[in-house]
Design a protein around this motif. Structure first.
Motif, short mmCIF file in Angstrom:
data_model
loop_
_atom_site.label_atom_id
_atom_site.label_comp_id
_atom_site.label_asym_id
_atom_site.label_seq_id
_atom_site.Cartn_x
_atom_site.Cartn_y
_atom_site.Cartn_z
N SER A 154 -2.99 15.30 -5.69
CA SER A 154 -1.80 14.55 -6.14
C SER A 154 -1.13 13.92 -4.91
CB SER A 154 -0.86 15.45 -6.93
OG SER A 154 -0.42 16.56 -6.15
N ARG A 155 -0.18 14.62 -4.31
CA ARG A 155 0.43 14.19 -3.06
C ARG A 155 0.63 15.41 -2.19
NH1 ARG A 155 -1.06 9.83 -4.04
NH2 ARG A 155 0.11 7.91 -4.36
N GLY A 156 0.50 15.23 -0.87
CA GLY A 156 0.58 16.35 0.07
C GLY A 156 1.82 17.21 -0.07
N PRO A 170 -10.18 12.86 3.41
CA PRO A 170 -9.06 11.94 3.74
C PRO A 170 -8.58 11.04 2.59
CG PRO A 170 -11.12 11.06 4.58
CD PRO A 170 -11.47 12.35 3.90
N HIS A 171 -7.87 11.59 1.65
CA HIS A 171 -7.25 10.83 0.55
C HIS A 171 -8.23 9.81 -0.06
CE1 HIS A 171 -3.07 9.42 -1.03
NE2 HIS A 171 -4.01 9.26 -1.95
N ILE A 172 -9.34 10.36 -0.55
CA ILE A 172 -10.38 9.47 -1.09
C ILE A 172 -10.58 9.66 -2.59
CG2 ILE A 172 -11.71 9.16 1.04
CD1 ILE A 172 -13.57 11.46 -0.02
N VAL A 187 -6.86 3.00 -14.19
CA VAL A 187 -8.13 2.60 -13.60
C VAL A 187 -8.66 3.67 -12.62
CG1 VAL A 187 -7.09 1.27 -11.71
CG2 VAL A 187 -9.34 0.64 -12.55
N LEU A 188 -7.77 4.56 -12.16
CA LEU A 188 -8.25 5.59 -11.23
C LEU A 188 -8.29 6.98 -11.84
CD1 LEU A 188 -5.19 5.94 -10.85
CD2 LEU A 188 -5.48 4.92 -8.59
N THR A 189 -8.04 7.08 -13.13
CA THR A 189 -7.95 8.40 -13.77
C THR A 189 -9.25 9.21 -13.61
OG1 THR A 189 -6.33 7.55 -15.33
CG2 THR A 189 -7.49 9.57 -15.96
N THR A 201 -13.17 1.59 -9.27
CA THR A 201 -11.73 1.89 -9.31
C THR A 201 -10.96 1.07 -8.29
OG1 THR A 201 -11.94 4.07 -10.26
CG2 THR A 201 -10.05 3.74 -8.82
N ARG A 202 -11.43 1.03 -7.06
CA ARG A 202 -10.66 0.31 -6.02
C ARG A 202 -10.58 -1.18 -6.35
NH1 ARG A 202 -9.99 3.63 -1.24
NH2 ARG A 202 -9.06 5.48 -2.18
N GLU A 203 -11.66 -1.75 -6.90
CA GLU A 203 -11.59 -3.17 -7.27
C GLU A 203 -10.62 -3.35 -8.43
OE1 GLU A 203 -16.05 -4.41 -5.74
OE2 GLU A 203 -15.49 -4.90 -7.80
N MET A 238 -0.64 -0.88 -4.55
CA MET A 238 -2.03 -0.74 -4.97
C MET A 238 -2.28 0.76 -5.13
SD MET A 238 -5.49 -1.09 -2.94
CE MET A 238 -7.09 -0.98 -3.69
N ALA A 239 -1.64 1.36 -6.11
CA ALA A 239 -1.73 2.81 -6.35
C ALA A 239 -1.00 3.10 -7.65
CB ALA A 239 -1.04 3.57 -5.21
N VAL A 240 -1.36 4.21 -8.27
CA VAL A 240 -0.58 4.61 -9.44
C VAL A 240 0.68 5.35 -8.99
CG1 VAL A 240 -1.91 6.76 -9.85
CG2 VAL A 240 -0.66 5.72 -11.71
N GLY A 241 0.54 6.18 -7.94
CA GLY A 241 1.70 6.92 -7.42
C GLY A 241 2.59 5.95 -6.66
N TYR A 242 3.90 6.08 -6.85
CA TYR A 242 4.80 5.14 -6.16
C TYR A 242 5.97 5.90 -5.50
CZ TYR A 242 7.02 5.35 -10.78
OH TYR A 242 7.58 5.79 -11.94
N GLN A 285 0.82 -1.21 0.00
CA GLN A 285 0.00 0.00 0.00
C GLN A 285 0.86 1.27 0.00
OE1 GLN A 285 -3.35 -0.17 -0.33
NE2 GLN A 285 -3.12 -2.39 -0.42
N LEU A 286 0.26 2.36 -0.44
CA LEU A 286 1.00 3.62 -0.57
C LEU A 286 1.44 4.20 0.77
CD1 LEU A 286 -1.10 6.22 0.15
CD2 LEU A 286 -2.05 5.55 -2.03
N THR A 287 0.88 3.69 1.88
CA THR A 287 1.25 4.16 3.21
C THR A 287 2.53 3.49 3.71
OG1 THR A 287 -0.25 2.47 3.97
CG2 THR A 287 -1.07 4.72 4.02
O1 LIG Z 1 -3.09 5.64 -6.72
C1 LIG Z 1 -2.66 6.55 -6.00
O2 LIG Z 1 -1.57 7.12 -6.21
C2 LIG Z 1 -3.46 6.97 -4.88
O3 LIG Z 1 -3.19 7.94 -4.25
C3 LIG Z 1 -4.62 6.11 -4.55
O4 LIG Z 1 -5.63 6.80 -3.98
#
Ligand SMILES: O=C(O)C(=O)CO
Ligand SMILES: NC(=O)C1=CN([C@@H]2O[C@H](COP(=O)(O)OP(=O)(O)OC[C@H]3O[C@@H](n4cnc5c(N)ncnc54)[C@H](O)[C@@H]3O)[C@@H](O)[C@H]2O)C=CC1
Length: 496
Positions: free
Chosen positions: A382-384, A429-431, A228-230, A438-440, A203-207, A179-181
């Motif tokens: 995007s990101r904080g 909260p980052h939703i 998938v989350l665009t 998308t989440r599936e 499980m994220a596009v951002g890495y 996960q991204l966390t």
């Molecule tokens: O996919 C990402 O980068 C996310 O932040 C998911 O919410």
């Protein structure tokens, strides 16, 4: 005699404290402390999530040996224990930093608290770990139908620590869905590699939570979940844009507080979007989707800044402008800005959609905020850390007509002091990617990245076109949907 008793008590107290620290809830305090302290780069090299474990082990060892020595020396025991305390810190540091050996890792894994898991297909040939339960069942079915034993971490803890994940990886692990966390760096990739694993997917596009160089070093493929989350993320950015422009959250609070006593000409007056200029910084997949929504939906003019030309977006706006003109309406316009500052100065509403890297850290800072219009709206999905949040809080305080819509935060899950009290800030909260479909889909793509690498499938030829993997009515292609370090690892590309 009295002296001897007090020494005994002291050492007993210390050893009990030590045990409590090691075994009980105080351990959690330690974990928080080291997580906090490891943010500061000076400590990063040695003060790591694992050190408290090793440190406490050494501490216990010395305290126990202290009892033995007490029988012999019977004096200056307290002093002796203090010396031991310091020695144990040094030993722990050096054990971890310089003896980064399998045995230290085994010790770390052994000493980590056990994490609860749910097991699917226990006799599967390949062991795949997911650090979180993920939405949907397709991803689970795809893995178990392909001979994977799937272990899903069910620990009731939002963010797993590095030692938790090392314990999950264990001695044999073929791939991990993370996960991204989570902080995927040297420790985790080396642990995965030692367990025989060469596949990881966020499980994220951002890495930005993944140290890709470390993954390369251990030959681990790093997957992500683009495409998938665009639309889902762009829709949340559009929702925040509208909510901020029309002050929806403030107005909702006002109603619920029973303050509405009749229509007034000045009540919650906001901004009209039509004809205003929307600025997009980072016009990639999500930025472009957001731009299209705002241009087509609200007839806003577009100004964007990106390192690359967004040709498809430009074509879309040009065609839409021609359509509006032909219908007798004022056509929309577009412009590719030559600098980010040009966007900040010209746009009425600005949405941030770049990746987070060294070039975009604090992209919006005090100086840049000052360049924006006093009544502008700033959206961040995007990101904080793309925004200097401390500077933002100050700017919001001094410019009550300036509004923000934030999905992400610099010190997530925390907000910088003062932000939550400000009426001109909307915070969620980052939703942004949180739609069921998308989440599936993210779960499916992440699982297929890991599965594809385990099965030695090639990498999909275009990570912007992942639809074939998402079609529930057909078998997914025999490929990894998106591996960010495919080139560095020399992985073959699918010709499909
Ligand atoms: O996919 C990402 O980068 C996310 O932040 C998911 O919410
Ligand atoms: N809040 C959320 O839930 C979500 C956040 N995101 C974030 O959004 C980011 C973007 O996702 P996508 O659009 O799919 O990625 P993308 O790679 O398609 O787009 C990123 C764009 O940023 C541009 N860019 C990079 N550096 C830049 C710079 N210094 N200045 C201006 N532009 C720059 C790139 O050229 C690219 O066009 C992700 O990396 C992720 O961090 C993504 C999904 C959900």
């Amino acid at each position: 005699m009295r002296l001897r008793l007090s020494y005994t008590r002291t050492s007993l107290c210390l050893s009990s404290l030590c045990h409590a620290l090691f075994l009980g809830d105080l351990y959690e305090l330690h974990r928080h402390f080291t997580t906090w302290i490891s943010k500061y780069s000076f400590f990063k090299w040695s003060w790591h999530g694992h050190v408290p474990n090793v440190f406490l082990f050494c501490f216990m060892f010395f305290v126990v040996s202290g009892y033995v020595v007490r029988l012999v020396i019977d004096a200056h025991l307290l002093l002796f224990l203090l010396v031991q305390f310091h020695l144990s810190i040094i030993l722990a540091r050096y054990t971890y930093t310089y003896c980064n050996t399998p045995s230290t890792h085994t010790l770390v894994a052994f000493m980590a608290k056990p994490v609860s898991i749910e097991v699917w297909n226990p006799n599967g040939k390949y062991r795949v770990v997911s650090t979180k339960p993920m939405p949907g069942t397709r991803w689970i079915n795809l893995l178990i139908q392909n001979d994977c034993r799937l272990e899903i971490c069910t620990e009731k803890k939002t963010i797993l620590s590095i030692e938790d994940i090392i314990a999950l990886i264990g001695d044999k692990c073929d791939g991990v869905i993370g996960q991204l966390t989570e902080d995927w760096g040297e420790e985790l990739f080396s642990a995965l590699s030692r367990a025989g694993g060469k596949a990881f997917s966020n499980m994220a596009v951002g890495y930005n939570n993944v140290d890709v160089d470390a993954a390369n070093k251990y030959g681990v493929a790093v997957g992500n979940t683009p495409g998938v989350l665009t639309e889902t993320t762009a829709e949340l950015a559009a929702s925040l844009s509208l909510a901020a422009a029309r002050r929806i959250v403030e107005a909702d609070e006002f109603m619920r507080a029973g303050l509405y006593d009749g229509w007034l000409p000045h009540l919650f007056v906001g901004n009209l979007l039509k004809g205003q200029t929307v600025g997009v910084i980072g016009a990639g997949r999500i930025g472009s989707a957001y731009a299209r929504m705002m241009v087509e939906g609200f007839k806003m003019n577009l100004i964007y800044y990106d390192l690359y030309q967004a040709t498809r977006l430009e074509k879309f706006v040009t065609a839409y402008a021609a359509f509006l003109k032909a219908s007798g309406e004022t056509p929309v316009t577009w412009k590719r800005a030559s600098s980010m500052d040009e966007v900040l100065q010209e746009a009425d509403m600005i949405s941030l959609h770049p990746v987070l890297d060294k070039t975009t850290y604090h992209l919006v800072n005090k100086e840049r905020l000052a360049k924006m219009k006093k009544e502008a709206i700033l959206i961040n999905c995007s990101r904080g850390p793309v925004i200097d949040e401390v500077a933002l809080v100050e700017h919001l305080k001094h410019n009550p007509m300036f509004r923000v819509g934030l999905d992400v935060f610099e010190d997530e899950p925390h907000m910088k002091p003062g932000l939550s009290e400000l009426k001109n800030a909307i915070v969620v909260p980052h939703i942004a990617s949180a739609s069921k479909w998308t989440r599936e889909g993210m779960a499916t793509l992440a699982a297929l990245n890991v599965l594809g690498k385990i099965k030695r499938y090639p990498v999909w030829f275009d990570s912007n076109r992942v639809e074939p993997f998402l079609n529930e009515n057909s078998q997914p292609p025999a490929a990894c949907p998106s591996i960010v370090n495919a080139k560095a690892l020399g992985l073959p590309t699918s010709k499909l």
